[in-house]
Design an enzyme around this catalytic site. Sequence first.
Site, PDB file in Angstrom:
ATOM      1  N   THR A 118       0.854  -1.177   0.000  1.00  0.00           N
ATOM      2  CA  THR A 118       0.000   0.000   0.000  1.00  0.00           C
ATOM      3  C   THR A 118       0.894   1.232   0.000  1.00  0.00           C
ATOM      4  OG1 THR A 118      -1.798   1.132   1.152  1.00  0.00           O
ATOM      5  CG2 THR A 118      -0.226  -0.045   2.533  1.00  0.00           C
ATOM      6  N   LYS A 157      -6.485  10.033  -3.540  1.00  0.00           N
ATOM      7  CA  LYS A 157      -7.053   8.793  -4.051  1.00  0.00           C
ATOM      8  C   LYS A 157      -7.891   9.090  -5.283  1.00  0.00           C
ATOM      9  CE  LYS A 157      -8.049   4.402  -2.150  1.00  0.00           C
ATOM     10  NZ  LYS A 157      -8.826   3.532  -1.290  1.00  0.00           N
ATOM     11  N   GLU A 185      -4.489  -2.745   5.058  1.00  0.00           N
ATOM     12  CA  GLU A 185      -3.981  -3.273   6.332  1.00  0.00           C
ATOM     13  C   GLU A 185      -5.006  -4.137   7.052  1.00  0.00           C
ATOM     14  OE1 GLU A 185      -3.653  -0.320   5.095  1.00  0.00           O
ATOM     15  OE2 GLU A 185      -1.813   0.696   5.710  1.00  0.00           O
ATOM     16  N   TRP A 193      -3.981   5.200  -5.183  1.00  0.00           N
ATOM     17  CA  TRP A 193      -3.256   6.275  -4.515  1.00  0.00           C
ATOM     18  C   TRP A 193      -2.262   6.992  -5.416  1.00  0.00           C
ATOM     19  CZ3 TRP A 193      -5.575   7.631  -0.364  1.00  0.00           C
ATOM     20  CH2 TRP A 193      -6.125   6.698   0.517  1.00  0.00           C
TER      21      TRP A 193
END
Length: 551
Positions: free
Chosen positions: A180, A434, A324, A439
């Site tokens: 990420t 975003k 996550e 991202w």
Amino acid sequence: MPGGTDQTLRPFLWRAERLFDDTEIVSRTSEGIERYTYAEYGDRVRQLANALDELGIEEGDRVGTFCWNHHRHFETYFSIPSMGAQLHTINPLLPRDHIRYIVDNAADRVLFVDPSLLEALEPAVQSPEFDQVEKYVVMASEVPETDLDAVAYEEFVEGHSTEYDWPEVSQDQPAGMCYTSGTTGNPKGVEYTQQMLWSHTMESLTPQGIPMDEDDVVMPVVPMFHVNAWGMPFTATAGGAKHVYPGPSPQPEDLASLIDEEGVTVTAGVPTVWLGLMEYCEDNDVDLSALDRVIVGGSAAPRSMIEWFDERGVELLHAWGMTEMGPIGSVAHLKSGLEDADRETQLEKRSKQGLMTPGLEFRVVDDDGEEVPWNGEDFGELWVRGPSVTTEYFERPEADEEDFEDGWLKTGDVVTVDEDGYIKIVDRAKDVIKSGGEWISSVELENAIMAHEDVSEATVIGVPHEKWQERPVAFVVPVEGADQAAVEKGVMDLLADEYPDWWLPDDVVFIEEVPKTATGKFSKKDLREEYADEDIFEGSAPEEAAPEDAE
Ligand code: AMP
């Protein structure tokens, strides 16, 4: 007293194969629509395990995938983890330096790659010298021209036995991995153990999650490279549902015809995808009657979208989550007692990010470290914890101190919680943009811009955008006497060399000074407030460049 076996993915496949052997898995590929049953799926999963075995893949090894949503990718989902190895899904939309870093950092031994993505992968894993990956497997019957040491998937699995003696894998064994993007620096790796994936599947299957069962036809539009398509390939298998994979870069017309022809009951993706489908439905005669629910997340679902689907008898479930977390965290189901509430109240609740799914806990912490009351007004940072939530990043102890505390994940999302427990995101503490579900690092862009010799200061913020939710805009202070048109061109050329098109700012705005905080840092908050109106910018996102079908 311990249970009889560990919490692993393998029993989900076992159940689907035994109970729903003739239920279909349908896949739109560049070679056309392919379909087979769970029984055949199981055989191919074991053939793939034998092929990987022969290549020397062992427990603990990482195997990467660089693929869209299709049946071959789905085969890797059960094969690799059930061998005790680790399925590492890689986002092909990232800048090539990030892709290279990710493959290197994860030390992937084998990479599965779509033919249409070879072009994106090759520059990342070729010069300068890069020989970490031992084999490339192209997701097709034949290998297109490439300099990589590649074999076609069908050739790779062909002739291998459909029997495989799965090892007893521990629930603590890493089974999945996804990177990420953070505010600064390289992407952060999140590892999912068998137990985390198992827990995420069970949390999702609850009525308060995103449940699906054998009566469902499930189409994940959210990419399988983005947090395992929100875990749906696992959840749909555990529930015994029919799967429909929409293949490479699906367009609204592809989604519409799959919904109609395959009878899709559940689908999921970011708002941008559904805006595209809605527009298509307005201009074409589309049959959505099979569709029962649409899970929308990754960015906030606009209220008008909830109403649009309501009018067509489709329930929009607004969900929130993070890489996550595997990723589902909360879903905006209507809580009992609210069925009879007026429509306005119901819509208000359903527009929020929702109620935490069973198994997770959260707290909302203000700047003084105090928990805020659930009054729908006081806000703070959302912290979460639970069996499917990670407590560390892969080989990144320095990030861990900032992002985790006593087992809690600090989400970086600023929220309120109302009296009924509905979470609502009101701001984002992390400095990232975003766009279309993916991202963009504003800090990376501004550092690149400031490398231009005629730029004295620069900052990049996300501004609201109707289609992409957010788009980057650069604010530049040129050095004295510089020609603005030349600076703008220079800056855009510089960025275009290094970043994918969809990362490039929609506009470059020249200002005299970047506003600063009391401590001298760039104050983006001030700029964001000043430029909150999306219509002020002349530029617009490049149509084809942004990751339309991404999460
Ligand atoms: P990712 O790890 O890429 O899945 O991104 C997670 C982040 O996306 C969250 O921390 C939020 O900032 C944002 N996000 C996810 N779902 C939503 C949603 N429903 N509404 C608003 N933001 C969301």
